[in-house]
Enzyme design. Structure first.
Site, PDB file in Angstrom:
ATOM      1  CB  ALA A  73     -10.611  39.849 -80.708  1.00  0.00           C
ATOM      2  N   GLY A 113     -11.523  34.478 -81.241  1.00  0.00           N
ATOM      3  CA  GLY A 113     -10.264  34.493 -81.978  1.00  0.00           C
ATOM      4  C   GLY A 113      -9.274  33.474 -81.425  1.00  0.00           C
ATOM      5  CD  GLU A 116     -12.179  33.338 -85.596  1.00  0.00           C
ATOM      6  OE1 GLU A 116     -11.928  34.299 -84.838  1.00  0.00           O
ATOM      7  OE2 GLU A 116     -12.790  33.457 -86.665  1.00  0.00           O
ATOM      8  CD  GLU A 136     -15.970  34.930 -82.366  1.00  0.00           C
ATOM      9  OE1 GLU A 136     -16.728  34.011 -81.998  1.00  0.00           O
ATOM     10  OE2 GLU A 136     -14.780  34.748 -82.660  1.00  0.00           O
TER      11      GLU A 136
HETATM   12  C1  LIG Z   1     -11.152  39.727 -86.262  1.00  0.00           C
HETATM   13  C2  LIG Z   1     -10.959  38.836 -85.095  1.00  0.00           C
HETATM   14  C3  LIG Z   1     -12.236  38.599 -84.422  1.00  0.00           C
HETATM   15  C4  LIG Z   1     -12.241  37.960 -83.278  1.00  0.00           C
HETATM   16  C5  LIG Z   1     -13.475  37.859 -82.580  1.00  0.00           C
HETATM   17  C6  LIG Z   1     -13.297  37.659 -81.080  1.00  0.00           C
HETATM   18  O1  LIG Z   1     -12.467  36.955 -80.628  1.00  0.00           O
HETATM   19  S1  LIG Z   1     -14.380  38.517 -80.127  1.00  0.00           S
HETATM   20  C7  LIG Z   1     -14.056  37.952 -78.489  1.00  0.00           C
HETATM   21  C8  LIG Z   1     -14.671  36.635 -78.255  1.00  0.00           C
HETATM   22  N1  LIG Z   1     -14.475  36.236 -76.891  1.00  0.00           N
HETATM   23  C9  LIG Z   1     -15.416  36.386 -75.992  1.00  0.00           C
HETATM   24  O2  LIG Z   1     -16.500  36.831 -76.243  1.00  0.00           O
HETATM   25  C10 LIG Z   1     -15.030  35.957 -74.591  1.00  0.00           C
HETATM   26  C11 LIG Z   1     -15.528  36.930 -73.595  1.00  0.00           C
HETATM   27  N2  LIG Z   1     -15.128  36.574 -72.255  1.00  0.00           N
HETATM   28  C12 LIG Z   1     -15.806  35.685 -71.523  1.00  0.00           C
HETATM   29  O3  LIG Z   1     -16.711  35.015 -71.933  1.00  0.00           O
HETATM   30  C13 LIG Z   1     -15.368  35.554 -70.101  1.00  0.00           C
HETATM   31  O4  LIG Z   1     -14.767  36.747 -69.716  1.00  0.00           O
HETATM   32  C14 LIG Z   1     -14.378  34.392 -69.860  1.00  0.00           C
HETATM   33  C15 LIG Z   1     -13.201  34.459 -70.780  1.00  0.00           C
HETATM   34  C16 LIG Z   1     -15.120  33.044 -70.052  1.00  0.00           C
HETATM   35  C17 LIG Z   1     -13.842  34.464 -68.399  1.00  0.00           C
HETATM   36  O5  LIG Z   1     -14.936  34.507 -67.511  1.00  0.00           O
HETATM   37  P1  LIG Z   1     -14.696  34.783 -65.940  1.00  0.00           P
HETATM   38  O6  LIG Z   1     -16.038  34.774 -65.325  1.00  0.00           O
HETATM   39  O7  LIG Z   1     -13.658  33.877 -65.448  1.00  0.00           O
HETATM   40  O8  LIG Z   1     -14.071  36.232 -65.854  1.00  0.00           O
HETATM   41  P2  LIG Z   1     -14.634  37.630 -66.354  1.00  0.00           P
HETATM   42  O9  LIG Z   1     -15.691  37.456 -67.350  1.00  0.00           O
HETATM   43  O10 LIG Z   1     -14.918  38.446 -65.172  1.00  0.00           O
HETATM   44  O11 LIG Z   1     -13.360  38.199 -67.126  1.00  0.00           O
HETATM   45  C18 LIG Z   1     -12.169  38.556 -66.440  1.00  0.00           C
HETATM   46  C19 LIG Z   1     -11.676  39.880 -66.978  1.00  0.00           C
HETATM   47  O12 LIG Z   1     -11.284  39.696 -68.335  1.00  0.00           O
HETATM   48  C20 LIG Z   1     -11.978  40.636 -69.178  1.00  0.00           C
HETATM   49  N3  LIG Z   1     -12.185  39.961 -70.472  1.00  0.00           N
HETATM   50  C21 LIG Z   1     -12.643  38.738 -70.690  1.00  0.00           C
HETATM   51  N4  LIG Z   1     -12.641  38.452 -71.986  1.00  0.00           N
HETATM   52  C22 LIG Z   1     -12.165  39.544 -72.614  1.00  0.00           C
HETATM   53  C23 LIG Z   1     -11.928  39.860 -73.975  1.00  0.00           C
HETATM   54  N5  LIG Z   1     -12.135  38.983 -74.969  1.00  0.00           N
HETATM   55  N6  LIG Z   1     -11.447  41.087 -74.259  1.00  0.00           N
HETATM   56  C24 LIG Z   1     -11.199  41.984 -73.288  1.00  0.00           C
HETATM   57  N7  LIG Z   1     -11.395  41.732 -71.954  1.00  0.00           N
HETATM   58  C25 LIG Z   1     -11.882  40.521 -71.647  1.00  0.00           C
HETATM   59  C26 LIG Z   1     -13.259  40.914 -68.420  1.00  0.00           C
HETATM   60  O13 LIG Z   1     -13.792  42.128 -68.831  1.00  0.00           O
HETATM   61  C27 LIG Z   1     -12.756  40.953 -66.994  1.00  0.00           C
HETATM   62  O14 LIG Z   1     -12.116  42.196 -66.814  1.00  0.00           O
HETATM   63  P3  LIG Z   1     -12.322  43.061 -65.498  1.00  0.00           P
HETATM   64  O15 LIG Z   1     -11.558  44.311 -65.748  1.00  0.00           O
HETATM   65  O16 LIG Z   1     -11.798  42.219 -64.385  1.00  0.00           O
HETATM   66  O17 LIG Z   1     -13.789  43.288 -65.355  1.00  0.00           O
END
Ligand SMILES: CC/C=C/CC(=O)SCCNC(=O)CCNC(=O)[C@H](O)C(C)(C)COP(=O)(O)OP(=O)(O)OC[C@H]1O[C@@H](n2cnc3c(N)ncnc32)[C@H](O)[C@@H]1OP(=O)(O)O
Length: 738
Positions: A73, A113, A116, A136
């Protein structure tokens, strides 16, 4: 937002598309180049319905754009008002209910998500380099799209508990062993998924629908879950999400799928509105924000390029040096480790080898991957001449300015002109160290935290002349070592220790006034800090601070005769820590400090009656009236004085935003992530409340300058307490209420 195409004659391909990580947004996002607006979820639903309605489509593959399935998400969406009610859970159900086989092609990442969605698919194929997880819990939530109900049905309760309560990302090979994916491929995953989808046409899908499967039974399920709950509660230190994750999995074991889903929703909503999720999501973005560093002179990550580090050196193989060498080896950077003589070198070498053996055991490919017995990877030496060809040196000798200056003067002579010279220091002046070199622009502070191969924080301190390239190189090195680099300015104690000083000072003053060490520690540990100030001081060694105070002339032989015992430079001072040191009580290492331990080097702190009577005698000797101090006052005086210093740090431009301070505290000082860091916490308490309390305590204790409210805090309150994101923009604005 999601592209619909035909992958083979009968297979529809739905490609999630939302760069950079294909987050599943549910907010309306307008694509500038095309004339309609679509959320990823809406597009996914549309794609599924279109495939279902098209009789020529017999199977579906879901994949992600640019080699990434999905990071789950869109985290920003959790704190924005929802513009439409499309939920991910119902879409996952829709996938599962499909009468046409749906295959997930997992490349790169399938997280939260994203995973999921894959769990709703009938089959999952992953690329060998893909990573999966339900993280999460790390952002204060639980998998809220039926993941807590499907995963235990697929991989069993123990594995599901582990993945959901830790949030760890696992490699495809582990996912295959757990049964989370059906196949791991090295070739093009989407093509493999399309081939599989074609083969599956016409086969029964019932056994592949996870919601219809029972959760595999354990002989002692109830006891197993109670034990798991107790374990996560202990580990979580006040963080709610891990506990609620266990409750959701428990529901999967006790209730039919639909009821479990309802329970999951209920628990998810509790977390979403708990405040902890907001704090943890703030921390997620704060960590990313600090990568985009800037300095007051205008240098920034945008324009500075890091230089490659092909070979590094570490000088000094004490506790810090050993950890730093280990971090570099783990980052696959060839390293030379240097000591002053063979005796110290051998001691250091044995310790480093032990650390590396332990680290290798934790890794997937073990010692082979680290290759640390190879002298091209790790070399030990006593001769500075080996430093001629290194690209970067990290000096990690003990905190003594004269010694550091001598080393830097030698480094400046011996190292190649383009080499970077870094000092691992927790407080010393970077400019003074740089001044003895012929290349101050390549000198930078790198404050590692102990144990350096474990702790994630790295304070990166630029001096007056440090070049942007040097900062960028240090930040890049932090990233390669899997650390969180935070760029800060040069001042005594930098960010972390400078904020720690008033906090520790208040803790000791509270002992003078009537508290016991265990009262203060307990209050702060109940708040969520990993370790209270006295247990911390015993762990680090009381002698460290004692040496520093002697160097500053606050105690010891250089103290002017006639100095009042409880006053220095006109302000309140507590000699309590000095008195303990004079009695040889240095903490864990001597078996006695603020607490007593089972033996020298012991780790179990026991309240010490000797300390209690020592404190009574001390108060009597100084005619201090003892009073009962409640938890609220302990928290307010310790934490608000720390926060107050944070406002001064921001006002002086030592850090470019509150996120920096918060990232430092979460990653280096055991601040509970579910409280978002001290400055975020201040914003949740409310700046006027913090100001009022500081004013109150400062009136009671006019001889403690650290309790006097920071001018910047006062200004922010006068400006109507803007949101934390806007604090820095008010720094130079005029307020007519001041
Ligand atoms: C009801 C439904 C419920 C659903 C629950 C969920 O899904 S909650 C979300 C769960 N997902 C996460 O927690 C993943 C979070 N992201 C990460 O762990 C890492 O970002 C990554 C995907 C492993 C990638 O890592 P990497 O080191 O390659 O890059 P960055 O961390 O710098 O990320 C790049 C940019 O992407 C943005 N970003 C990453 N994930 C998300 C996300 N889930 N939502 C929004 N934005 C995300 C991150 O902020 C970086 O953005 P910049 O603007 O470049 O800083």
């Amino acid at each position: 937002m999601a592209q619909y195409a035909r992958g083979a004659a009968a297979v529809a391909v739905i490609r999630l598309r939302n760069p950079p990580v294909n987050a599943l947004s549910w907010l309306l996002v307008t694509e500038p180049l095309i004339s309609f607006s679509l959320t990823v979820l809406q597009a996914l639903e549309d794609g599924l319905k279109r495939a279902d309605a098209d009789p020529s489509v017999k199977a579906v593959t879901i994949c992600g754009e640019n080699g990434k399935f999905s990071a789950g998400a869109d985290i920003r969406g959790f704190s924005s008002p929802r513009k439409q009610g499309l939920g991910l859970g119902p879409i996952v159900s829709l996938i599962e209910r499909s009468e046409k086989p749906v295959v997930a092609a997992i490349e790169g990442i399938a997280l939260g998500g994203g995973l999921e969605v894959a769990l709703g698919c009938h089959y999952r194929i992953a690329h060998v380099q893909a990573r999966m997880g339900l993280p999460e819990v790390t952002i204060g939530l639980l998998p809220g799209a039926q993941g807590t109900q499907r995963l235990p049905r697929l991989v069993g309760v123990p594995a599901a508990l582990d993945l959901i309560t830790t949030g760890r990302h696992i490699p495809a090979t582990e996912a295959l062993k757990l049964g989370l994916v059906d196949e791991v491929v090295e070739e093009n995953t989407v093509e493999a998924a399309i081939r599989l989808a074609n083969k599956l046409i016409g086969q029964p899908l019932g056994p592949r629908r996870l919601s219809l499967k029972p959760v595999p039974k354990l002989p002692n399920m109830e006891a197993f879950l109670s034990e798991a709950l107790a374990k996560v509660k202990k580990r979580a230190q006040g963080c709610l999400a891990p506990e609620l994750c266990v409750q959701a999995i428990k529901a999967a074991t006790e209730q039919p799928f639909a009821d479990g889903v309802r329970k999951e929703q209920e628990l998810f909503n509790i977390l979403l509105t708990s405040g902890q999720a907001k704090a943890m999501q703030y921390a997620f973005f704060a960590e990313r924000a600090v990568e985009k560093w800037t300095t007051p002179s205008g240098a920034s990550w945008k324009s500075a390029s890091p230089q490659p580090i092909r070979k590094a050196a570490v000088i000094g193989l004490g506790t810090m040096g050993r950890g730093i060498v280990t971090s570099l080896v783990k980052a696959k950077i060839p390293v030379v480790a240097l000591e002053q003589n063979l005796e110290y070198l051998n001691m250091g070498r044995n310790a480093v080898m032990l650390l590396l053996e332990r680290e290798a055991m934790k890794m997937e490919q073990g010692a082979q991957a680290l290759d640390f017995h190879n002298p091209a990877r790790l070399q030990f030496a006593v001769d500075f001449d080996v430093l001629r060809d290194v690209d970067l040196v990290i000096e990690a000798v003990f905190e003594n300015m004269a010694l550091k200056k001598e080393i830097f003067s030698n480094l400046s002579r011996i190292c190649k002109p383009e080499a970077f010279l870094c000092t691992n220091t927790s407080a010393l002046n970077i400019d003074e160290i740089a001044s003895v070199t012929g290349r101050p622009q390549q000198v930078i502070g790198m404050h590692f935290f102990s144990p350096a191969h474990v702790m994630r924080l790295l304070e990166i301190i630029y001096g007056r002349q440090t070049s942007p390239t040097t900062i960028a190189t240090a930040m890049q090195l932090a990233k390669v070592m899997k650390k969180v680099g935070v760029v800060v300015g040069n001042c005594f104690g930098f960010v972390g220790n400078r904020m720690m000083f008033p906090y520790s000072q208040q803790a000791v003053f509270l002992l003078e006034e009537g508290s016991r060490p265990e009262d203060v520690d307990q209050a702060l540990e109940d708040f969520g800090l990993k370790i209270g100030p006295f247990r911390m001081s015993d762990l680090a060694g009381l002698d460290v601070g004692w040496r520093s105070r002697k160097d500053q002339g606050l105690t010891g032989p250089s103290l002017a005769p006639g100095t009042p015992a409880r006053q220095r430079r006109g302000y309140r001072y507590s000699p309590l820590p000095d008195l303990l040191c004079e009695k040889g009580r240095f903490g864990q290492k001597t078996g006695k400090g603020w607490y007593e331990y089972e033996k020298a080097g012991g780790r179990t702190a026991k309240p010490d009656p000797w300390v209690h009577s020592f404190l009574c005698e001390y108060r009597n000797a100084h005619q201090i009236k003892t009073r009962f101090i409640d938890q609220e006052e302990i928290l307010e005086r310790c934490l608000y004085s720390l926060i107050n210093e944070g406002f001064d740090i921001l006002a002086e431009g030592i850090a470019s935003g509150p996120e920096h301070l918060d990232v430092v505290y979460i990653n280096g000082y055991g601040w509970p992530k579910h409280r978002g860091g001290p400055m975020f916490y201040a914003s949740t308490v409310g700046l006027p409340n913090i100001l009022a309390k500081l004013q109150k305590y400062s009136e009671i204790h006019p001889d403690i300058p650290q309790l006097r409210p920071s001018a910047f805090l006062k200004k922010l309150v006068a400006m109507g307490s803007p949101l934390l994101n806007d604090w820095m923009s008010h720094l130079h604005k005029q307020s007519n209420k001041l």
